[in-house]
Design a protein around this motif. Structure first.
Motif, PDB file in Angstrom:
ATOM      1  N   ASP B 505       0.819  -1.212   0.000  1.00  0.00           N
ATOM      2  CA  ASP B 505       0.000   0.000   0.000  1.00  0.00           C
ATOM      3  C   ASP B 505       0.852   1.261   0.000  1.00  0.00           C
ATOM      4  OD1 ASP B 505      -2.052  -1.687   0.062  1.00  0.00           O
ATOM      5  OD2 ASP B 505      -2.696  -1.263   2.124  1.00  0.00           O
ATOM      6  N   ASN B 506       1.927   1.196   0.765  1.00  0.00           N
ATOM      7  CA  ASN B 506       2.748   2.401   0.892  1.00  0.00           C
ATOM      8  C   ASN B 506       4.212   2.055   0.636  1.00  0.00           C
ATOM      9  OD1 ASN B 506       3.789   4.878   1.421  1.00  0.00           O
ATOM     10  ND2 ASN B 506       3.176   4.957   3.576  1.00  0.00           N
ATOM     11  N   PRO B 507       4.536   1.725  -0.595  1.00  0.00           N
ATOM     12  CA  PRO B 507       5.854   1.151  -0.873  1.00  0.00           C
ATOM     13  C   PRO B 507       7.011   2.129  -0.661  1.00  0.00           C
ATOM     14  CG  PRO B 507       4.694   1.596  -2.917  1.00  0.00           C
ATOM     15  CD  PRO B 507       3.727   1.837  -1.817  1.00  0.00           C
ATOM     16  N   TRP B 508       6.789   3.405  -0.848  1.00  0.00           N
ATOM     17  CA  TRP B 508       7.899   4.368  -0.705  1.00  0.00           C
ATOM     18  C   TRP B 508       7.923   4.989   0.683  1.00  0.00           C
ATOM     19  CZ3 TRP B 508      10.033   2.935  -4.966  1.00  0.00           C
ATOM     20  CH2 TRP B 508       9.352   2.905  -6.185  1.00  0.00           C
ATOM     21  N   GLU B 509       7.032   4.556   1.556  1.00  0.00           N
ATOM     22  CA  GLU B 509       6.869   5.208   2.860  1.00  0.00           C
ATOM     23  C   GLU B 509       6.524   6.680   2.683  1.00  0.00           C
ATOM     24  OE1 GLU B 509      10.338   4.282   5.163  1.00  0.00           O
ATOM     25  OE2 GLU B 509       9.752   2.181   5.294  1.00  0.00           O
ATOM     26  N   GLY B 510       5.540   6.917   1.840  1.00  0.00           N
ATOM     27  CA  GLY B 510       5.039   8.281   1.645  1.00  0.00           C
ATOM     28  C   GLY B 510       4.118   8.643   2.778  1.00  0.00           C
ATOM     29  N   TRP B 511       3.696   9.904   2.813  1.00  0.00           N
ATOM     30  CA  TRP B 511       2.889  10.302   3.963  1.00  0.00           C
ATOM     31  C   TRP B 511       1.637  11.082   3.591  1.00  0.00           C
ATOM     32  CZ3 TRP B 511       8.396  11.360   4.763  1.00  0.00           C
ATOM     33  CH2 TRP B 511       8.853  12.440   4.003  1.00  0.00           C
ATOM     34  N   THR B 512       1.325  11.126   2.299  1.00  0.00           N
ATOM     35  CA  THR B 512       0.066  11.771   1.932  1.00  0.00           C
ATOM     36  C   THR B 512      -1.014  10.692   1.806  1.00  0.00           C
ATOM     37  OG1 THR B 512       1.127  11.840  -0.225  1.00  0.00           O
ATOM     38  CG2 THR B 512       0.802  13.929   0.896  1.00  0.00           C
ATOM     39  N   LEU B 513      -2.269  11.154   1.737  1.00  0.00           N
ATOM     40  CA  LEU B 513      -3.383  10.220   1.914  1.00  0.00           C
ATOM     41  C   LEU B 513      -3.501   9.124   0.869  1.00  0.00           C
ATOM     42  CD1 LEU B 513      -6.473  12.226   3.220  1.00  0.00           C
ATOM     43  CD2 LEU B 513      -5.113  10.487   4.384  1.00  0.00           C
ATOM     44  N   GLU B 514      -3.014   9.392  -0.352  1.00  0.00           N
ATOM     45  CA  GLU B 514      -3.185   8.342  -1.363  1.00  0.00           C
ATOM     46  C   GLU B 514      -2.503   7.043  -0.927  1.00  0.00           C
ATOM     47  OE1 GLU B 514      -1.010  10.774  -1.649  1.00  0.00           O
ATOM     48  OE2 GLU B 514       0.535  10.448  -3.177  1.00  0.00           O
ATOM     49  N   TRP B 515      -1.509   7.137  -0.033  1.00  0.00           N
ATOM     50  CA  TRP B 515      -0.810   5.940   0.426  1.00  0.00           C
ATOM     51  C   TRP B 515      -1.539   5.256   1.588  1.00  0.00           C
ATOM     52  CZ3 TRP B 515       2.261   4.964  -3.359  1.00  0.00           C
ATOM     53  CH2 TRP B 515       2.887   6.013  -4.051  1.00  0.00           C
ATOM     54  N   ALA B 516      -2.636   5.858   2.034  1.00  0.00           N
ATOM     55  CA  ALA B 516      -3.371   5.271   3.146  1.00  0.00           C
ATOM     56  C   ALA B 516      -4.351   4.198   2.692  1.00  0.00           C
ATOM     57  CB  ALA B 516      -4.121   6.357   3.911  1.00  0.00           C
ATOM     58  N   THR B 517      -4.565   4.122   1.389  1.00  0.00           N
ATOM     59  CA  THR B 517      -5.481   3.102   0.906  1.00  0.00           C
ATOM     60  C   THR B 517      -4.690   2.030   0.164  1.00  0.00           C
ATOM     61  OG1 THR B 517      -7.466   2.716  -0.409  1.00  0.00           O
ATOM     62  CG2 THR B 517      -5.942   4.377  -1.225  1.00  0.00           C
ATOM     63  N   SER B 518      -5.385   1.030  -0.328  1.00  0.00           N
ATOM     64  CA  SER B 518      -4.661  -0.083  -0.942  1.00  0.00           C
ATOM     65  C   SER B 518      -4.087   0.336  -2.299  1.00  0.00           C
ATOM     66  CB  SER B 518      -5.599  -1.271  -1.116  1.00  0.00           C
ATOM     67  OG  SER B 518      -6.656  -0.891  -1.974  1.00  0.00           O
ATOM     68  N   SER B 519      -3.169  -0.476  -2.820  1.00  0.00           N
ATOM     69  CA  SER B 519      -2.605  -0.252  -4.155  1.00  0.00           C
ATOM     70  C   SER B 519      -3.065  -1.391  -5.047  1.00  0.00           C
ATOM     71  CB  SER B 519      -1.080  -0.264  -4.134  1.00  0.00           C
ATOM     72  OG  SER B 519      -0.559   0.728  -3.312  1.00  0.00           O
ATOM     73  N   PRO B 520      -3.816  -1.183  -6.075  1.00  0.00           N
ATOM     74  CA  PRO B 520      -4.516   0.057  -6.423  1.00  0.00           C
ATOM     75  C   PRO B 520      -5.684   0.309  -5.479  1.00  0.00           C
ATOM     76  CG  PRO B 520      -5.175  -1.717  -7.885  1.00  0.00           C
ATOM     77  CD  PRO B 520      -4.089  -2.276  -7.018  1.00  0.00           C
ATOM     78  N   PRO B 521      -6.134   1.531  -5.411  1.00  0.00           N
ATOM     79  CA  PRO B 521      -7.227   1.845  -4.483  1.00  0.00           C
ATOM     80  C   PRO B 521      -8.508   1.147  -4.928  1.00  0.00           C
ATOM     81  CG  PRO B 521      -6.195   3.840  -5.339  1.00  0.00           C
ATOM     82  CD  PRO B 521      -5.696   2.708  -6.164  1.00  0.00           C
ATOM     83  N   PRO B 522      -9.364   0.790  -3.995  1.00  0.00           N
ATOM     84  CA  PRO B 522     -10.663   0.221  -4.374  1.00  0.00           C
ATOM     85  C   PRO B 522     -11.507   1.306  -5.030  1.00  0.00           C
ATOM     86  CG  PRO B 522     -10.619   0.697  -2.039  1.00  0.00           C
ATOM     87  CD  PRO B 522      -9.243   0.976  -2.560  1.00  0.00           C
ATOM     88  N   PRO B 523     -12.519   0.923  -5.771  1.00  0.00           N
ATOM     89  CA  PRO B 523     -13.336   1.926  -6.464  1.00  0.00           C
ATOM     90  C   PRO B 523     -13.843   3.031  -5.540  1.00  0.00           C
ATOM     91  CG  PRO B 523     -13.891  -0.249  -7.249  1.00  0.00           C
ATOM     92  CD  PRO B 523     -12.899  -0.451  -6.146  1.00  0.00           C
ATOM     93  N   HIS B 524     -14.097   2.707  -4.275  1.00  0.00           N
ATOM     94  CA  HIS B 524     -14.602   3.769  -3.403  1.00  0.00           C
ATOM     95  C   HIS B 524     -13.483   4.505  -2.670  1.00  0.00           C
ATOM     96  CE1 HIS B 524     -14.252   0.058  -1.058  1.00  0.00           C
ATOM     97  NE2 HIS B 524     -13.976   0.840  -0.048  1.00  0.00           N
ATOM     98  N   ASN B 525     -12.250   4.231  -3.037  1.00  0.00           N
ATOM     99  CA  ASN B 525     -11.051   4.920  -2.527  1.00  0.00           C
ATOM    100  C   ASN B 525     -10.651   4.547  -1.104  1.00  0.00           C
ATOM    101  OD1 ASN B 525     -10.783   6.133  -4.953  1.00  0.00           O
ATOM    102  ND2 ASN B 525     -11.162   8.222  -4.256  1.00  0.00           N
TER     103      ASN B 525
END
Ligand code: HEM
Ligand SMILES: [Cu+2]
Lengths: 310, 562
Positions: B505-525
């Motif tokens: 989900d957060n492979p680069w250890e980022g800290w913005t919200l897009e990394w808080a969901t799964s990779s790829p995000p589910p349709p409902h985000n």
């Protein structure tokens, strides 16, 4: 060797611009070295090594940020004033002085005329050295741009509008230039040659240009003359002293004396001239001179006649 | 780490999301992620076409007085190249990343107007196809990407290519405006609880400001296009100077749009760089306030610099003063960003992934493009070098060395999030180094070509002007390397979708919200959006011993900027 480069200026104004360019170049080089140096240094120095701790979390520093805002601000302020100074040096206002030269740009050739003497020529501009000449520029069709980097600033030729600029040369010689605003398919072949001459040479040239060419006498040339007047040639071109007086194409009164044909497509030689008239669209596809479907015999005669127009 | 939520068994991939199965699910989609991806795919398709055109250009110019292309074809090709790269590559790349990531980064379910979002994409695609359809109508447009009047008028270009150009740009322009409105409304109304404007990720800041730029700049273009269409089809005379119109008026309209346009293309990239560098340096962005604030300054100033494209038109000294001054001024807020990014790297612990490599190259190459830009603001220098190959060098350093490098950095960064797979780092590195060599080899010499008197947009150059031939040959050979690098990139994009290593989900250890969901995000985000307390919502999860709140407090106490 003729290199049409603003880095090899041959007039006061081109030198002024070059000087400004050198300053800006040096400033830019220093800035680039600093930036690239800092980037590469930090890329090497701060690359992650195994076992690195979490680095200090630094959110910013207002003083530092103000410093690196103010320094560029000072640099551009200096550049601004240098530019203004150079602008005034290069482009003093014409103050209602009539132009020495009138430039009219056409798709894809240049018309140059000298209002005082009445000389009209094309693609090859002659100027006396050591004299700052005012020229006006306009266009007969689309936007073009007159650019002779060693002698003058570039200036657009815009239809229904007259622009003014100055040109000079401090050494006799040939200076190359070109149209610098895209003006249609043959934009590449809208080249300019400026021949700078000593005042004596220039007035000789001028005298020759003003002379009305003698009527041809040699039979082939006479035939060529007749072809010119009876075929579509004379519906577009002018030759002084003859009924041909149109300005849709370049003035041909002294075509034999010019160095190139078709605004630089090739050198002016009898062979090239004949080939050109036989099929302009082959050498300058898209240009406004049509293929005239002339017989080979007519071509030879025409060439003989035009070569006489020195 | 924080990957407990990830299901152990099923590897996630965009290929296996049930909702995204089948062509119909894409064509009929109003999901911002699908639309974002389609934008990117559309842009990459047109990038490929633009590159083919660039290749033809470079073949033609490799040797002097070449006859590989006719003057007429050459003119069509560079016009299509420029128009494609600006309107069908630059714009959709940036819009695609915006509509994909803005909702995710602010913790929203989707864009504010999902159907408008789909409209924006489809109208862009339609416009692009229409532009290319012109080849089949007899002739593509050939007046250049800024199509100066009166060359763009019927009297000079009577075939319908120019009309296709008008309609195509009108359509894509309408799409861009729709998307800009959508982004603005989304950011103003759909932010996660607690995410105020001081906590907005910089990518979102930049795209928001950018959307305002689009909103104010594109109507000028659309107006001019309608006027031109009226001239061409209804014999109006807006730009026909022979009959009382004004050729210069077109230039004013066009550049009133055109200069903001180049900032429109670059601002989102500033946003990408401001996301990528901190994450890979493992430090917060240096001077968040300065970065956001200077972008606002750029946005305002960018409407006051358009006439610097017209310094050779004889507008007169007062005009030159104003526009030279403003153009130099705008270099300051643009330039200082470079220092903020360097300061972010400084003292960090930098991981050189391919994404970070591209971001690093961006810093240097964009600086070169910026410096030659400032030179053009010095009016007398512009009087020599405008419309020469120096300009071609300048804007490729900005658009290719800057914009495209930045976007590629963003794609390497976000591809794992979008697809669930990493892009191959091995191919990525080959891509990077070849692109560095190819790009600089192709374009650095173009500065010199300009300085040696070569005007732009010429299908050939005289053989007897010294040095032009070897410089052009060098440029063309390097262009081959550049093309190769981009082919590797395309291959990487395709191969990694199937073979790429599984991303967490957060492979680069980022800290913005897009990394808080799964990779790829589910349709409902998001299943659940956390309450946002600071700029790095995921930092505390990654570093429980160094809570952001404490770092911020220490920083405030130190009295430094935020
Ligand atoms: C991969 C390589 C590329 C090469 C080799 C290349 C080459 C060139 C060349 C030689 C010209 C000048 C043509 C002329 O003046 O006759 C040109 C024009 C242009 N290029 Fe590129 N280019 C490339 C990529 C790009 C990219 C990525 C962009 C923007 C995103 C771009 C935007 C433009 C624009 C706007 C023009 C001006 C077109 C016009 O004059 O109307 N190019 N390109
Ligand atoms: Cu021209």
């Amino acid at each position: 060797m003729n290199i049409p480069s603003p880095l090899i200026p041959a007039s006061l104004q081109a030198r002024d611009i070059n000087f400004l360019f050198q300053i800006v170049l040096i400033i830019s080089a220093i800035i680039l070295l600093v930036v690239a140096g800092l980037v590469l240094y930090s890329a090497v120095r701060f690359r992650r090594r195994p076992g690195d701790p979490v680095p200090t979390q630094d959110f910013g520093n207002t003083k530092l940020e103000i410093t690196w805002t103010v320094i560029p601000l000072l640099i551009v302020t200096v550049m601004f004033f240098l530019s203004v100074r150079t602008m005034h040096a290069v482009d003093p206002p014409p103050l209602n002085r009539p132009p020495d030269i009138q430039v009219v740009a056409h798709q894809w050739w240049w018309e140059f005329s000298y209002p005082e003497s009445g000389v009209i020529t094309a693609n090859e501009l002659h100027i006396p050295i050591d004299k700052n000449l005012l020229f006006s520029v306009t266009s007969a069709d689309v936007v073009h741009d007159f650019w002779v980097p060693q002698l003058a600033r570039k200036i657009d030729a815009i239809p229904a509008r007259k622009n003014f600029a100055w040109i000079a040369a401090d050494q006799p010689g040939l200076y190359l230039g070109t149209c610098a605003e895209y003006c249609g398919v043959e934009h590449a072949w809208m080249r300019i040659r400026v021949v700078a001459q000593t005042p004596e040479e220039f007035s000789q040239w001028q005298k020759k240009q003003l002379a009305i060419p003698a009527k041809p006498t040699e039979p082939l040339a006479v035939k060529g003359y007749n072809v010119f007047m009876s075929r579509p040639c004379s519906s577009c071109h002018r030759i002084a002293g003859t009924p041909a007086d149109k300005d849709i194409g370049p003035d041909l009164t002294h075509i034999g004396s010019r160095q190139t044909l078709a605004a630089g497509v090739f050198d002016n030689s009898p062979g090239n001239l004949e080939a050109w008239i036989a099929d302009p669209q082959k050498f300058k596809p898209g240009c406004h001179m049509p293929d005239l479907q002339l017989e080979p015999a007519e071509l030879t005669a025409l060439t003989a006649y035009l070569e006489e127009l020195q | 780490m924080n990957q407990m939520s990830q299901a152990q068994a099923v590897p996630r991939s965009i290929r296996t999301i049930p909702e995204y199965r089948g062509l119909l699910s894409w064509v009929s989609s109003v999901d911002h992620k699908q639309i974002g991806i389609m934008y990117l795919l559309g842009a990459l398709l047109f990038l490929l076409l633009g590159l083919v055109e660039a290749t033809l250009i470079r073949i033609q110019l490799a040797v002097p007085e070449n006859t590989f292309l006719s003057p007429d074809s050459y003119s069509q090709i560079f016009t299509m190249h420029g128009t494609t790269m600006i309107f069908l590559v630059g714009m959709p790349l940036m819009l695609g990343l915006s509509v994909y990531f803005v909702p995710l980064m602010i913790g929203a379910r989707d864009m504010a107007f999902p159907r408008l979002n789909a409209f924006g994409f489809w109208i862009f695609l339609f416009g692009g196809f229409l532009l290319y359809f012109s080849f089949m109508s007899g002739s593509a447009p050939l007046a250049g990407w800024f199509a100066y009047a009166p060359l763009n008028e019927k009297a000079y270009l009577f075939n319908s290519g120019q009309d296709y150009w008008v309609i195509a740009l009108l359509l894509t322009g309408a799409g861009s405006i729709a998307t800009a409105i959508n982004v603005i409304v989304t950011v103003f109304t759909l932010r996660a609880p607690g995410m105020n404007f001081r906590r907005l990720p910089l990518f979102v800041w930049m795209t928001t400001i950018n959307s305002f730029l689009i909103l104010f700049a594109l109507p000028a273009l659309n107006t001019a296009l309608v006027m031109l269409f009226a001239d061409r089809q209804l014999d109006a005379l807006f730009f026909v100077s022979a009959k009382g119109g004004s050729a210069l008026l077109w230039q004013h309209y066009f550049w009133f749009f055109g200069h903001p346009e180049v900032y429109i293309l670059i601002l989102p990239v500033f946003g990408i760089i401001s996301e990528v560098i901190p994450v890979f340096a493992r430090k917060p962005i240096y001077g968040y306030g300065f970065l956001a604030g200077s972008t606002v300054a750029i946005a305002f100033l960018s409407f006051a610099v358009w006439a610097h494209h017209m310094f050779a038109t004889g507008l007169g000294f007062p005009v030159y003063y104003v526009f030279a001054g403003a153009s130099m001024l705008i270099a300051v807020p643009t330039g200082i960003k470079i220092f903020n990014w360097i300061a972010t790297m400084w003292g960090g612990s930098i991981r050189f992934t391919t994404s970070m490599l591209f971001a690093t190259a961006f810093l240097i190459q964009f600086t070169i493009g910026g410096l030659s830009g400032v030179a053009f603001a010095a009016v007398p220098i512009d009087w020599q070098l405008t419309d020469s190959y120096f300009v071609v060098a300048h804007f490729h350093y900005v658009l290719l060395g800057g914009m495209l490098f930045g976007i590629i950095s963003g794609i390497y960064y976000w591809y794992p999030k979008m697809t669930g797979h990493f892009l191959s780092e091995k191919l990525g590195r080959a891509h990077f180094w070849l692109m560095i060599i190819g790009f600089n080899g192709t374009f650095f010499v173009m500065h010199l070509m300009g300085l040696f008197g070569m005007p732009r947009r010429v299908f050939t150059y005289p053989a007897d002007i010294p040095y032009l031939a070897p410089m052009n040959m060098l440029s063309s050979c390097s262009a081959a390397v550049l093309m190769l690098s981009l082919l590797i990139f395309f291959a990487n994009l395709i191969v990694s979708l199937y073979r790429g290593e599984q991303a967490s989900d957060n492979p680069w250890e980022g800290w913005t919200l897009e990394w808080a969901t799964s990779s790829p995000p589910p349709p409902h985000n998001f299943d659940k959006v956390p309450y946002i307390r600071n700029r790095r919502p995921l930092w505390d999860q990654l570093h429980p011993d160094l809570p952001e709140a404490r770092l911020e407090a220490e920083h405030e106490a130190g009295g430094a900027s935020r």
